[in-house]
Design an enzyme around this catalytic site. Sequence first.
Site, short mmCIF file in Angstrom:
data_model
loop_
_atom_site.label_atom_id
_atom_site.label_comp_id
_atom_site.label_asym_id
_atom_site.label_seq_id
_atom_site.Cartn_x
_atom_site.Cartn_y
_atom_site.Cartn_z
N ILE A 1 1.50 -6.86 4.78
CA ILE A 1 0.46 -5.93 3.86
C ILE A 1 -0.45 -7.02 3.08
O ILE A 1 -1.78 -6.75 2.71
CB ILE A 1 1.25 -5.06 3.25
CG1 ILE A 1 2.00 -4.09 4.22
CG2 ILE A 1 0.30 -4.12 2.50
CD1 ILE A 1 2.91 -3.21 3.29
N ASP B 1 8.24 -20.09 -5.33
CA ASP B 1 9.19 -18.84 -5.31
C ASP B 1 9.32 -18.13 -6.64
O ASP B 1 9.31 -19.07 -7.60
CB ASP B 1 10.71 -19.53 -4.95
CG ASP B 1 11.59 -18.45 -4.49
OD1 ASP B 1 11.63 -17.35 -5.11
OD2 ASP B 1 12.25 -18.82 -3.47
N ASN C 1 15.68 -11.33 -5.59
CA ASN C 1 14.51 -11.38 -5.34
C ASN C 1 13.55 -10.63 -5.88
O ASN C 1 12.50 -11.00 -6.33
CB ASN C 1 14.59 -11.61 -3.85
CG ASN C 1 13.14 -12.25 -3.28
OD1 ASN C 1 12.78 -13.28 -3.46
ND2 ASN C 1 12.42 -11.25 -2.38
N THR D 1 7.21 1.78 -3.07
CA THR D 1 7.41 2.35 -1.71
C THR D 1 7.79 4.07 -1.91
O THR D 1 8.24 4.81 -3.00
CB THR D 1 8.31 1.84 -1.13
OG1 THR D 1 9.10 2.54 -0.09
CG2 THR D 1 9.77 1.68 -2.08
N TYR E 1 17.12 -1.08 -1.64
CA TYR E 1 15.56 -1.59 -1.33
C TYR E 1 14.81 -0.65 -2.45
O TYR E 1 14.06 -1.03 -3.20
CB TYR E 1 15.04 -1.53 0.11
CG TYR E 1 13.54 -1.53 0.14
CD1 TYR E 1 12.84 -2.63 -0.25
CD2 TYR E 1 12.90 -0.47 0.74
CE1 TYR E 1 11.59 -2.65 -0.18
CE2 TYR E 1 11.50 -0.47 0.59
CZ TYR E 1 10.89 -1.59 0.36
OH TYR E 1 9.33 -1.53 0.30
N PHE F 1 3.86 5.06 2.32
CA PHE F 1 4.60 5.44 3.19
C PHE F 1 4.82 4.65 4.27
O PHE F 1 4.85 3.62 4.09
CB PHE F 1 4.06 7.30 3.73
CG PHE F 1 4.61 7.94 2.34
CD1 PHE F 1 3.70 7.76 1.19
CD2 PHE F 1 5.39 9.01 2.67
CE1 PHE F 1 4.45 8.65 0.32
CE2 PHE F 1 6.00 9.83 1.70
CZ PHE F 1 5.36 9.78 0.51
N ASN F 2 4.67 5.17 5.73
CA ASN F 2 4.87 3.88 6.77
C ASN F 2 3.55 3.43 7.29
O ASN F 2 2.49 3.89 7.49
CB ASN F 2 5.46 4.81 7.90
CG ASN F 2 6.86 5.09 7.68
OD1 ASN F 2 7.08 5.74 6.66
ND2 ASN F 2 7.92 4.73 8.50
N ARG G 1 19.72 6.20 13.25
CA ARG G 1 20.05 5.00 12.52
C ARG G 1 20.34 5.30 11.46
O ARG G 1 19.92 6.20 10.58
CB ARG G 1 18.60 4.34 12.59
CG ARG G 1 18.60 2.96 11.68
CD ARG G 1 17.28 2.24 11.89
NE ARG G 1 16.24 2.78 11.35
CZ ARG G 1 15.19 2.19 11.32
NH1 ARG G 1 14.64 0.98 11.72
NH2 ARG G 1 14.28 2.66 10.38
N1 UFG Z 1 12.75 3.81 15.00
C1 UFG Z 1 13.21 3.84 16.38
N2 UFG Z 1 13.31 2.54 16.96
C2 UFG Z 1 13.06 1.33 16.26
C3 UFG Z 1 12.30 1.36 15.16
C4 UFG Z 1 12.32 2.52 14.41
O1 UFG Z 1 13.43 4.93 16.81
O2 UFG Z 1 13.16 0.40 17.08
C5 UFG Z 1 12.42 4.93 14.38
C6 UFG Z 1 13.41 5.01 13.31
O3 UFG Z 1 14.74 5.43 13.19
C7 UFG Z 1 12.53 5.98 12.14
C8 UFG Z 1 11.18 5.75 12.63
O4 UFG Z 1 11.37 5.14 13.97
O5 UFG Z 1 12.96 7.40 12.54
C9 UFG Z 1 10.34 4.88 11.43
O6 UFG Z 1 11.21 3.76 11.30
P1 UFG Z 1 10.58 2.14 10.75
O7 UFG Z 1 11.52 1.42 10.53
O8 UFG Z 1 9.14 1.74 11.46
O9 UFG Z 1 9.95 2.74 9.20
P2 UFG Z 1 11.04 3.47 8.04
O10 UFG Z 1 10.61 4.97 8.03
O11 UFG Z 1 12.42 3.23 8.40
O12 UFG Z 1 10.69 2.50 7.04
C10 UFG Z 1 9.34 2.44 6.23
C11 UFG Z 1 9.26 1.27 5.74
C12 UFG Z 1 10.37 0.83 4.62
C13 UFG Z 1 10.18 2.02 3.73
C14 UFG Z 1 10.12 3.47 4.10
C15 UFG Z 1 9.88 4.38 3.20
O13 UFG Z 1 9.50 0.14 6.74
O14 UFG Z 1 10.18 -0.44 4.04
O15 UFG Z 1 9.27 3.33 5.28
O16 UFG Z 1 10.50 5.55 3.43
F1 UFG Z 1 11.34 1.52 2.61
#
Ligand code: UFG
Length: 334
Positions: A11, A59, A100, A125, A149, A177-178, A290
Site C-alpha cells: 500500500i 527500523d 513493531n 484497519t 493486529y 477494508f480489503n 479459516r
Molecule cells: N480466502 C480464501 N483463500 C485464500 C485467502 C483468503 O478463501 O487463500 C478468503 C478468506 O477466508 C476470507 C476472504 O478470502 O474470507 C478474504 O481474505 P483475505 O485474507 O484476502 O482478507 P481478510 O478479510 O482476512 O483481511 C483483510 C486484510 C487484513 C485486515 C482485514 C480487515 O488483509 O489486514 O482485512 O478486516 F485486518
Amino acid sequence: MILVTGGAGYIGSHNVIALIDAGYDVVIFDNLELGHIETVETLKTVQTKGKVVAFIKGDLQKPQDINAVFERYKIDAVVHFAAYSQVAESVKNPRKYYYNNVYGTLNLLDAMLEHDVKKIVFSSTAATYGEPEYVPIDEKHPQIPVNTYGKTKLMIESIMDDYDNAYGLKSVRLRYFNVAGADSQNRVGEWHEPETHLIPNILKSTFSGGKTFQMFGDDYPTKDGTCVRDYINVEDLAKAHVLALKYLSNGGETNYFNLGTTEGSSVKEVFSSCEAVTGKKIPLEVKSRREGDPAKLIADNNKAKKELGWIPEKSLVESIKTAYCWEKNLSGNI
Ligand code: UFG
C-alpha cells in the site's frame, strides 16, 4: 517533504506514486523486511514533475534510525504504513506485533514531536471494529478488535488522540477494508511472501506449477455461503491519503474515516471474476473455515466522501485486471 514509512510495501508504494503525482517530494523510510528494494528502485524512477524520491533504510524500533530522517530532511507531514499486518501471525506472536506496530509508532511520534512535525496520516484497519454488529460498518460502530493486529492499530489510534490533546499532534486515521489491485501502469503491486490474501492467491493458481486455490469455508450465513468483503482498489485508496494530507494542511482536526466501496463481494464471486478476467478454469478446493474470519465486512464510506471529498472509482474487475498483470510480472509469466 512527506515522510512515508513502509513506502517499499504494497500500500505504501502506491501511495508514494500518488504523492509524487500530486506534486509532493517524498522520503521513504523502510527496513525492507517486508518491503522490497526493487520497489524502491522503481519508485525512484517515478520522478514526474521533477519531484524528489529519497530512500532511507531504517527500523522504527530503533529511535536513532527514525530521528536521523528528521535531522536530514525538513519533513512537513508523515504518512505511516510501516507495520506487520497478518492477523493469524499476530495472534500467535503478539509480542512481535506490539513491539513493531505500537512501540515503533511511539518512536515515530516522539521523533515528530522532537522536530515539531504535527501532522500524520495513519494506516488503520477495519480490523479495529472486530466482529461486526451491523453492516455496512460506519465510523460509529464500536471498536472491539478480536485479534492482536486489530488491537495494535486501535491502540495507536487511541495514542494519537492523547497526543493531540496533550501536544497538538493532528492525525487522520484511515480504516481500510480489503485492499486490492495494483498500479495501472504495472510499476508496483502486491508482493507478500508468503501471500495470504484472496485475489493474489486465486491468480497465482492460474500459473503452471501454481497450487490449487483453497477456499476457506462455504458454510457462512451469506448469499452463497462464502465470506463477503468490500474490496477497495489500491489506487483509489492512495488518493484518499493525498486528500487526508490536504485536509490536515488546511487546518483539519484529528479525524478518522472508513475506506471501502460499500459493495460486498463473496469469495465465490471474486473467484468467478478471476476466472472471467484470466479466461482460465482455476483449480479450486473447498476447505474448512479459516479461524477468525467474520462472515461479512462492508464499509459505509459516506464520511470520507463528505468530509474528504473522496470518491472510489475502480471496480473489483478493474482491481483483478491490474492484479493479474502484476502477478504475471512477479511470476515471470508475461
Ligand atoms: N480466502 C480464501 N483463500 C485464500 C485467502 C483468503 O478463501 O487463500 C478468503 C478468506 O477466508 C476470507 C476472504 O478470502 O474470507 C478474504 O481474505 P483475505 O485474507 O484476502 O482478507 P481478510 O478479510 O482476512 O483481511 C483483510 C486484510 C487484513 C485486515 C482485514 C480487515 O488483509 O489486514 O482485512 O478486516 F485486518
